[in-house]
Design a protein around this motif. Structure first.
Motif, mmCIF file in Angstrom:
data_model
loop_
_atom_site.group_PDB
_atom_site.id
_atom_site.type_symbol
_atom_site.label_atom_id
_atom_site.label_comp_id
_atom_site.label_asym_id
_atom_site.label_seq_id
_atom_site.Cartn_x
_atom_site.Cartn_y
_atom_site.Cartn_z
ATOM 1 N N TRP A 85 0.223 -4.237 5.237
ATOM 2 C CA TRP A 85 0.310 -2.953 4.535
ATOM 3 C C TRP A 85 1.224 -1.994 5.287
ATOM 4 O O TRP A 85 2.025 -1.286 4.677
ATOM 5 C CB TRP A 85 -1.072 -2.326 4.343
ATOM 6 C CG TRP A 85 -1.703 -2.666 3.031
ATOM 7 C CD1 TRP A 85 -2.900 -3.281 2.822
ATOM 8 C CD2 TRP A 85 -1.167 -2.424 1.720
ATOM 9 N NE1 TRP A 85 -3.136 -3.444 1.481
ATOM 10 C CE2 TRP A 85 -2.095 -2.924 0.775
ATOM 11 C CE3 TRP A 85 0.007 -1.847 1.252
ATOM 12 C CZ2 TRP A 85 -1.885 -2.858 -0.597
ATOM 13 C CZ3 TRP A 85 0.220 -1.779 -0.127
ATOM 14 C CH2 TRP A 85 -0.718 -2.273 -1.027
ATOM 15 N N ILE B 109 4.791 -3.031 4.570
ATOM 16 C CA ILE B 109 5.247 -2.660 3.216
ATOM 17 C C ILE B 109 5.524 -1.156 3.134
ATOM 18 O O ILE B 109 6.553 -0.726 2.603
ATOM 19 C CB ILE B 109 4.205 -3.093 2.161
ATOM 20 C CG1 ILE B 109 4.171 -4.624 2.074
ATOM 21 C CG2 ILE B 109 4.509 -2.496 0.794
ATOM 22 C CD1 ILE B 109 3.036 -5.176 1.252
ATOM 23 N N LEU B 110 4.613 -0.356 3.701
ATOM 24 C CA LEU B 110 4.792 1.108 3.646
ATOM 25 C C LEU B 110 6.022 1.533 4.444
ATOM 26 O O LEU B 110 6.761 2.433 4.035
ATOM 27 C CB LEU B 110 3.543 1.804 4.191
ATOM 28 C CG LEU B 110 2.303 1.701 3.300
ATOM 29 C CD1 LEU B 110 1.096 2.297 3.994
ATOM 30 C CD2 LEU B 110 2.534 2.396 1.970
ATOM 31 N N TRP C 194 9.086 0.684 2.504
ATOM 32 C CA TRP C 194 9.209 1.587 1.363
ATOM 33 C C TRP C 194 9.877 2.903 1.751
ATOM 34 O O TRP C 194 10.586 3.504 0.955
ATOM 35 C CB TRP C 194 7.820 1.841 0.752
ATOM 36 C CG TRP C 194 7.904 2.574 -0.539
ATOM 37 C CD1 TRP C 194 7.627 3.884 -0.770
ATOM 38 C CD2 TRP C 194 8.335 2.038 -1.803
ATOM 39 N NE1 TRP C 194 7.852 4.190 -2.086
ATOM 40 C CE2 TRP C 194 8.294 3.077 -2.749
ATOM 41 C CE3 TRP C 194 8.752 0.770 -2.216
ATOM 42 C CZ2 TRP C 194 8.653 2.905 -4.078
ATOM 43 C CZ3 TRP C 194 9.121 0.599 -3.539
ATOM 44 C CH2 TRP C 194 9.055 1.651 -4.450
ATOM 45 N N SER C 195 9.656 3.358 3.003
ATOM 46 C CA SER C 195 10.208 4.648 3.420
ATOM 47 C C SER C 195 11.596 4.506 4.050
ATOM 48 O O SER C 195 12.193 5.495 4.459
ATOM 49 C CB SER C 195 9.254 5.332 4.404
ATOM 50 O OG SER C 195 9.049 4.501 5.509
ATOM 51 N N ALA D 91 17.565 2.025 1.355
ATOM 52 C CA ALA D 91 17.884 0.798 0.612
ATOM 53 C C ALA D 91 19.391 0.597 0.642
ATOM 54 O O ALA D 91 20.135 1.382 0.066
ATOM 55 C CB ALA D 91 17.395 0.903 -0.819
ATOM 56 N N PRO E 208 13.088 -0.410 0.305
ATOM 57 C CA PRO E 208 12.137 -0.547 -0.808
ATOM 58 C C PRO E 208 12.288 -1.851 -1.590
ATOM 59 O O PRO E 208 11.304 -2.394 -2.081
ATOM 60 C CB PRO E 208 12.481 0.651 -1.698
ATOM 61 C CG PRO E 208 13.170 1.612 -0.827
ATOM 62 C CD PRO E 208 13.880 0.819 0.213
ATOM 63 N N ALA F 20 10.527 -4.429 0.328
ATOM 64 C CA ALA F 20 9.082 -4.180 0.174
ATOM 65 C C ALA F 20 8.590 -4.710 -1.171
ATOM 66 O O ALA F 20 7.535 -5.357 -1.251
ATOM 67 C CB ALA F 20 8.794 -2.681 0.285
ATOM 68 N N ALA F 21 9.375 -4.482 -2.224
ATOM 69 C CA ALA F 21 9.001 -4.958 -3.559
ATOM 70 C C ALA F 21 8.961 -6.480 -3.601
ATOM 71 O O ALA F 21 8.042 -7.087 -4.171
ATOM 72 C CB ALA F 21 9.990 -4.419 -4.591
ATOM 73 N N TYR G 166 5.913 -7.696 -1.574
ATOM 74 C CA TYR G 166 4.654 -7.406 -2.274
ATOM 75 C C TYR G 166 4.462 -8.337 -3.470
ATOM 76 O O TYR G 166 3.369 -8.868 -3.681
ATOM 77 C CB TYR G 166 4.664 -5.939 -2.726
ATOM 78 C CG TYR G 166 3.359 -5.449 -3.292
ATOM 79 C CD1 TYR G 166 2.158 -5.698 -2.650
ATOM 80 C CD2 TYR G 166 3.329 -4.730 -4.476
ATOM 81 C CE1 TYR G 166 0.960 -5.248 -3.172
ATOM 82 C CE2 TYR G 166 2.133 -4.271 -5.004
ATOM 83 C CZ TYR G 166 0.953 -4.543 -4.352
ATOM 84 O OH TYR G 166 -0.238 -4.099 -4.875
#
Lengths: 190, 293
Positions: free
Chosen positions: B48, B51-52, B55-56, B59, B207, B210-211, B214
């Protein structure tokens, strides 16, 4: 492209540190120590540190070597490929200041000089920590990562010495490092 | 079919669990691998955190790879829809041939879109890396589809001993197929990439990465829940029992897969055709043998 909140991203990197190994012409001494730091014996995964194979995935570049001029374009491209915030851990005497090669004509001579090249190319580096040693010990490398992310405070103060060398661009467009010979020895500024 | 508010609530709860659990189960898997190495390992919530963090971050997508970025987003949408659909079907007792086929179509769509991610990248190394995934999928999808089909046919013979035996053989085959489809050792995808320096995700960052990560974890959860949905859920009378079986069963199977992959070595992708082909052929012959008995 969306804007990046660097402060928020740096806070989150503290718990998830993906590192990319970048050899810029090292003798492989520091590289072996990096591999040692990544073995189960030191278990850096407990700090969230993970080795990745692409600079696109990396948060921290583990940079070793004095940066040879042959490797320079690739090094710049690899660092440019990293998404921001991008951090660098300069590992070993060569990466810190060129080591015994600080005034060689085939080298840039350490990460501080690369920083100037990166700045002129418009590539921002969001944090640098220098880990001296020949080679740097695995414990020092792990400690350096923790200092870089602000997890621990550095135990020693920083002292930078400017080596007597300058860069020049030849007519062919190549970057060369030229030693500066001065009377009375090296020009050292602290 | 249990069309009650309870089933609807259970479907929502199971869908939420299928979105939240996979990264935590990946944390369990990393802990198990660390324990086998005699290490402490990362915290359970490490995935987690990863991933977080991604995400921050920024890109960065190279020129000409916009389509690859789009496929990642489509893949995430399919993965979320797949997990939600499976949860709804399980909660409402939709376990017949039609719903199972619908779930399998979505699984194959997810696999296809992940293969397309590498092929759509402008980086030739990503295309080379996607060949490994394409080859493994082509070999394994046949076994996965066959095992699910055999399990559906086996249900017709239940409650006779033959039906249970046929269901056991097809479920065993499905376990192997789900394990290989989940991208773990010996036919791993993501873990192989740092060493091969090539792979479908080599150009993804921030991101988008991360996508991709996930959606891959949700896909793993679906593959761990699939044997329970196909082979166990039809025989459970209440929505509670089906949802509980899916959550506990998928968590247990994920753990079993983690231990298995941690004790296996990496294998060449081209050997998958021989070894998986032998397993699926032997299982099918055994299934036909029991059917004829």
């Amino acid at each position: 492209m969306r804007s990046v909140d660097l402060r928020k991203a740096l806070e989150r990197i503290k718990r998830s540190i993906w590192v990319f190994h970048l050899n810029t012409g090292s003798c492989n001494g520091c590289d072996i120590e990096i591999l040692d730091a990544l073995t189960p014996y030191f278990d850096v995964e407990r700090f969230g540190i993970k080795l990745v194979g692409s600079p696109r995935h990396a948060d921290v570049a583990l940079l070793t070597g004095p940066i040879t001029l042959r490797a320079l374009p690739k090094v710049v491209r690899a660092l440019e490929a990293m998404p921001r915030p991008r951090l660098v851990l300069a590992i070993g005497a060569c990466a810190v200041g060129g080591g015994i090669w600080f005034d060689s004509y085939t080298l840039l001579g350490g990460f501080p000089r690369l920083l100037r090249v990166l700045k002129s190319a418009g590539i921002e580096i969001d944090g640098v920590v220098y880990v001296p040693g020949c080679p740097a010990r695995p414990e020092a490398i792990i400690y350096g990562v923790c200092v870089l992310l602000g997890v621990v405070k550095p135990k020693v103060s920083r002292r930078a010495v400017e080596a007597p060398i300058q860069l020049e661009v030849t007519q062919a467009g190549e970057v060369r490092s030229v030693p500066m010979h001065r009377e009375g020895g090296a020009d050292t500024r602290t | 079919m249990d069309s009650t508010p309870v089933s609807a609530s259970l479907a929502a709860a199971l869908a939420a669990a299928s979105f939240l659990l996979p990264p935590l189960l990946d944390g369990v898997e990393r802990k198990i691998r660390a324990a086998i190495h005699s290490r402490i390992g990362p915290p359970l919530t490490q995935t987690w955190f990863d991933i977080l963090k991604l995400w921050s971050k920024e890109a960065k997508l190279p020129r000409g790879a916009e389509l690859a970025g789009l496929t990642v987003l489509i893949g995430l949408s399919i993965a979320l829809a797949l997990a939600a659909t499976l949860s709804t079907f399980a909660a409402f007792g939709l376990v017949g041939v039609g719903p199972v086929v619908a779930v399998m179509v979505m699984v194959f769509a997810l696999h296809s879109i992940s293969m397309a991610t590498g092929c759509a990248s402008s980086n030739p190394f990503a295309t080379i890396g996607s060949f490994r995934r394409v080859f493994l999928n082509v070999v394994n999808e046949v076994g996965l589809a066959l095992s699910v089909a055999l399990a559906l046919v086996s249900r017709w013979f239940i409650p006779s001993w033959k039906g249970w035996a046929l269901l056991g053989i097809s479920t065993g085959m499905m376990l192997v197929a789900c394990f290989c489809a989940s991208g773990r050792l010996p036919y791993d995808i993501h873990e192989a990439e740092p060493e091969l320096a090539s792979g479908t995700v080599i150009e993804l960052s921030g991101p988008l990465l991360a996508a991709e990560l996930y959606s891959h974890l949700i896909e793993r959860w679906v593959l761990a829940a699939l044997p329970f949905y196909v082979s166990l859920a039809p025989f459970l009378p209440s929505a509670w029992a089906r949802c509980l079986a899916l959550v506990l069963g998928s968590s247990g199977l994920w753990t079993l897969f983690a231990v298995t992959s941690a004790t296996l070595g990496r294998s060449r992708a081209d050997l998958a055709l021989r070894s998986l082909g032998a397993i699926y052929t032997a299982s099918t012959i055994a299934w036909v043998g029991v059917w004829l008995a």
